[in-house]
Design an enzyme around this catalytic site. Structure first.
Site, PDB file in Angstrom:
ATOM      1  N   ARG A 164       0.825  -1.222   0.000  1.00  0.00           N
ATOM      2  CA  ARG A 164       0.000   0.000   0.000  1.00  0.00           C
ATOM      3  C   ARG A 164       0.855   1.265   0.000  1.00  0.00           C
ATOM      4  O   ARG A 164       0.500   2.269   0.619  1.00  0.00           O
ATOM      5  CB  ARG A 164      -0.954   0.030   1.213  1.00  0.00           C
ATOM      6  CG  ARG A 164      -1.971  -1.105   1.289  1.00  0.00           C
ATOM      7  CD  ARG A 164      -2.994  -1.026   0.173  1.00  0.00           C
ATOM      8  NE  ARG A 164      -4.108  -1.940   0.355  1.00  0.00           N
ATOM      9  CZ  ARG A 164      -4.159  -3.177  -0.127  1.00  0.00           C
ATOM     10  NH1 ARG A 164      -3.137  -3.679  -0.800  1.00  0.00           N
ATOM     11  NH2 ARG A 164      -5.240  -3.922   0.052  1.00  0.00           N
ATOM     12  N   SER A 233     -11.108  -1.267   2.027  1.00  0.00           N
ATOM     13  CA  SER A 233     -10.546  -1.390   3.381  1.00  0.00           C
ATOM     14  C   SER A 233     -10.328   0.010   3.942  1.00  0.00           C
ATOM     15  O   SER A 233      -9.675   0.833   3.301  1.00  0.00           O
ATOM     16  CB  SER A 233      -9.189  -2.082   3.338  1.00  0.00           C
ATOM     17  OG  SER A 233      -9.317  -3.371   2.811  1.00  0.00           O
ATOM     18  N   GLU A 329      -6.528   3.995   5.695  1.00  0.00           N
ATOM     19  CA  GLU A 329      -5.931   3.812   4.369  1.00  0.00           C
ATOM     20  C   GLU A 329      -6.282   4.964   3.408  1.00  0.00           C
ATOM     21  O   GLU A 329      -5.418   5.415   2.662  1.00  0.00           O
ATOM     22  CB  GLU A 329      -6.421   2.480   3.807  1.00  0.00           C
ATOM     23  CG  GLU A 329      -5.612   2.008   2.639  1.00  0.00           C
ATOM     24  CD  GLU A 329      -6.216   0.787   1.987  1.00  0.00           C
ATOM     25  OE1 GLU A 329      -7.295   0.910   1.389  1.00  0.00           O
ATOM     26  OE2 GLU A 329      -5.603  -0.281   2.069  1.00  0.00           O
TER      27      GLU A 329
HETATM   28  N1  EPU Z   1     -11.551 -11.145   9.399  1.00  0.00           N
HETATM   29  C1  EPU Z   1     -12.397 -11.285  10.453  1.00  0.00           C
HETATM   30  N2  EPU Z   1     -13.495 -10.474  10.511  1.00  0.00           N
HETATM   31  C2  EPU Z   1     -13.774  -9.558   9.557  1.00  0.00           C
HETATM   32  C3  EPU Z   1     -12.889  -9.402   8.484  1.00  0.00           C
HETATM   33  C4  EPU Z   1     -11.771 -10.219   8.412  1.00  0.00           C
HETATM   34  O1  EPU Z   1     -12.187 -12.104  11.342  1.00  0.00           O
HETATM   35  O2  EPU Z   1     -14.792  -8.876   9.677  1.00  0.00           O
HETATM   36  C5  EPU Z   1     -10.388 -12.057   9.283  1.00  0.00           C
HETATM   37  C6  EPU Z   1     -10.631 -13.082   8.173  1.00  0.00           C
HETATM   38  O3  EPU Z   1     -11.305 -14.199   8.646  1.00  0.00           O
HETATM   39  C7  EPU Z   1      -9.225 -13.423   7.749  1.00  0.00           C
HETATM   40  C8  EPU Z   1      -8.474 -12.142   7.971  1.00  0.00           C
HETATM   41  O4  EPU Z   1      -9.247 -11.342   8.858  1.00  0.00           O
HETATM   42  O5  EPU Z   1      -8.663 -14.395   8.575  1.00  0.00           O
HETATM   43  C9  EPU Z   1      -8.197 -11.397   6.696  1.00  0.00           C
HETATM   44  O6  EPU Z   1      -9.419 -11.036   6.061  1.00  0.00           O
HETATM   45  P1  EPU Z   1      -9.575 -10.954   4.461  1.00  0.00           P
HETATM   46  O7  EPU Z   1      -9.029 -12.167   3.856  1.00  0.00           O
HETATM   47  O8  EPU Z   1     -10.983 -10.569   4.149  1.00  0.00           O
HETATM   48  O9  EPU Z   1      -8.577  -9.805   4.015  1.00  0.00           O
HETATM   49  P2  EPU Z   1      -8.180  -8.432   4.688  1.00  0.00           P
HETATM   50  O10 EPU Z   1      -6.830  -8.557   5.282  1.00  0.00           O
HETATM   51  O11 EPU Z   1      -9.287  -7.969   5.571  1.00  0.00           O
HETATM   52  C10 EPU Z   1      -6.924  -7.494   2.610  1.00  0.00           C
HETATM   53  C11 EPU Z   1      -6.903  -6.223   1.798  1.00  0.00           C
HETATM   54  C12 EPU Z   1      -8.084  -6.187   0.850  1.00  0.00           C
HETATM   55  C13 EPU Z   1      -7.961  -7.376  -0.081  1.00  0.00           C
HETATM   56  C14 EPU Z   1      -7.930  -8.682   0.758  1.00  0.00           C
HETATM   57  C15 EPU Z   1      -7.643  -9.898  -0.074  1.00  0.00           C
HETATM   58  C16 EPU Z   1      -5.813  -4.539   3.156  1.00  0.00           C
HETATM   59  C17 EPU Z   1      -5.976  -3.335   4.036  1.00  0.00           C
HETATM   60  N3  EPU Z   1      -6.949  -5.072   2.692  1.00  0.00           N
HETATM   61  O12 EPU Z   1      -8.106  -7.470   3.407  1.00  0.00           O
HETATM   62  O13 EPU Z   1      -7.988  -4.998   0.087  1.00  0.00           O
HETATM   63  O14 EPU Z   1      -9.025  -7.431  -0.998  1.00  0.00           O
HETATM   64  O15 EPU Z   1      -6.875  -8.604   1.740  1.00  0.00           O
HETATM   65  O16 EPU Z   1      -6.312  -9.871  -0.488  1.00  0.00           O
HETATM   66  O17 EPU Z   1      -4.686  -4.947   2.908  1.00  0.00           O
HETATM   67  C18 EPU Z   1      -8.699  -2.746  -0.069  1.00  0.00           C
HETATM   68  O18 EPU Z   1      -7.523  -2.409   0.090  1.00  0.00           O
HETATM   69  O19 EPU Z   1      -9.617  -1.868  -0.214  1.00  0.00           O
HETATM   70  C19 EPU Z   1      -9.076  -4.146  -0.025  1.00  0.00           C
HETATM   71  C20 EPU Z   1     -10.344  -4.542  -0.071  1.00  0.00           C
END
Ligand code: EPU
Length: 344
Positions: A164, A233, A329
């Protein structure tokens, strides 16, 4: 030059914040960009670069010249045995460009399908999802350098891409991106290291299926800004020290964590927010989405002040419980059209 005044930016920012710009122009060519920048200089106006508006927080009144980047075009540049190089106008819609690459059997960006915004914004925060970052496929970025007052081509090695992050994020007032050149693969090399995605793709290991599954996963978790205005995000996934992680893991053994090659441990901010009781919770008109707690939603006619009120409480609650300060972000603008730190 068609400079408009008192323009409502609500349709141009995906969080749907009311924001009236004192001056506004749509920029469709490099010449229009130079003319608009000269006008701003003569009129002593700050300049705010507006792309897809999917990563910005705008105040209700902005006294500045808003440059709405709308340079179109996808051109073939060159090819070798393994790859093709494609130059794309900053105003092309990112998702449509990803679909175009797949239709043209060019591979690499499929994991980044359905990310909102325009191509010109992709290098700024080095958009990433499901184990891929745009910077891995960017060869160079064409900019207008406002400091040197000339167009310049910045090669990827000089963009300082990381999670990012890029030089464009460090120095936001200096560069205006007009085109991005991508080097894409002729033979797909699928990136399936994200658990849910690997499972969803199953045995049909094609780039077309990968793209389809990414779209489905995103649609199942992430709100459509047309229905629930949002900026994706809202917080970055924090990278904490190994010591703090070891300490937290004693109390929270399920904490999703990703050790980083350069040291430190990346933590899932969505999990922290969820565990702090904020998943599906609202304060006034603003809340955290019920299917993905990392996404902040404007449920009604919220202003920037309402958004700030909610996210400050989310930050506070997460810090109380986990001793981690979440960093927003999206980019925060002030009434003079300038970028502000979230920490002020
Ligand atoms: N989780 C929870 N509760 C929630 C959300 C997430 O427990 O409400 C847990 C999930 O179960 C999982 C972990 O957190 O174990 C990660 O969640 P997820 O796979 O949905 O990904 P993220 O880390 O929340 C990041 C990026 C997203 C991207 C996804 C997939 C960032 C800030 N966000 O989200 O990017 O689509 O990974 O690669 O790095 C964006 O930047 O706008 C965005 C959507």
């Amino acid at each position: 030059m068609n400079i408009q005044t008192q323009i409502q930016l609500k349709p141009f920012n995906t969080l749907s914040l009311d924001a009236i710009a004192s001056h506004y122009i749509k920029v469709q060519s490099q010449q229009e960009l130079v003319d608009a920048l000269n006008y701003a200089k003569q009129q002593q106006l700050n300049v705010l670069i507006l792309s897809g508006g999917s990563n910005m927080l705008l105040p209700e009144h902005i006294h500045a010249l808003v440059l709405h980047m709308d340079i179109q075009g996808i051109e073939f540049v060159s090819e070798d045995e393994h790859s093709k190089t494609i130059r794309v106008g900053a105003g092309q819609i990112w998702h449509d460009f990803v679909l175009w690459t797949t239709e043209n059997r060019l591979y690499g960006l499929q994991n980044l399908a359905l990310i909102p915004g325009l191509v010109g914004a992709s290098p700024v925060q080095n958009i990433g999802a499901y184990g891929v970052e745009a910077g891995e496929f960017i060869e160079s970025v064409q900019v207008y350098d406002r400091q040197l007052e000339k167009f310049n081509l910045i090669v990827a090695a000089d963009c300082d891409f990381s999670y990012r992050h890029s030089i464009f994020k460090d120095d936001p007032n200096r560069f205006v991106i007009t085109h991005v050149t991508f080097k894409l693969l002729k033979h797909a090399n699928l990136m399936l290291n994200y658990g849910d995605l690997k499972q969803a793709v199953g045995d049909e290991k094609t780039a077309e299926n990968l793209q389809k599954q990414v779209i489905q996963i995103r649609q199942s978790k992430l709100p459509d800004p047309k229905e629930y205005p949002n900026v994706g995000s809202f917080f970055k996934n924090p990278i904490i020290s190994e010591q703090l992680y070891d300490h937290l893991a004693l109390a929270f053994p399920n904490l999703p964590h990703y050790p980083q090659a350069k040291g430190g441990v990346k933590i899932a901010a969505g999990w922290l927010i969820d565990q702090s009781g904020w998943k599906g919770k609202q304060l006034g008109m603003v809340g955290m989405f019920h299917k993905q707690a990392l996404v902040l939603v404007n449920y009604d006619q919220a202003t920037l002040a309402d958004v700030k009120a909610t996210y400050h409480v989310v930050q506070h609650d997460v810090q109380q419980k986990f001793n981690i300060l979440l960093e927003p972000e999206p980019v925060l603008f002030d009434e003079a059209g300038l970028i502000r730190s979230h920490l002020e």
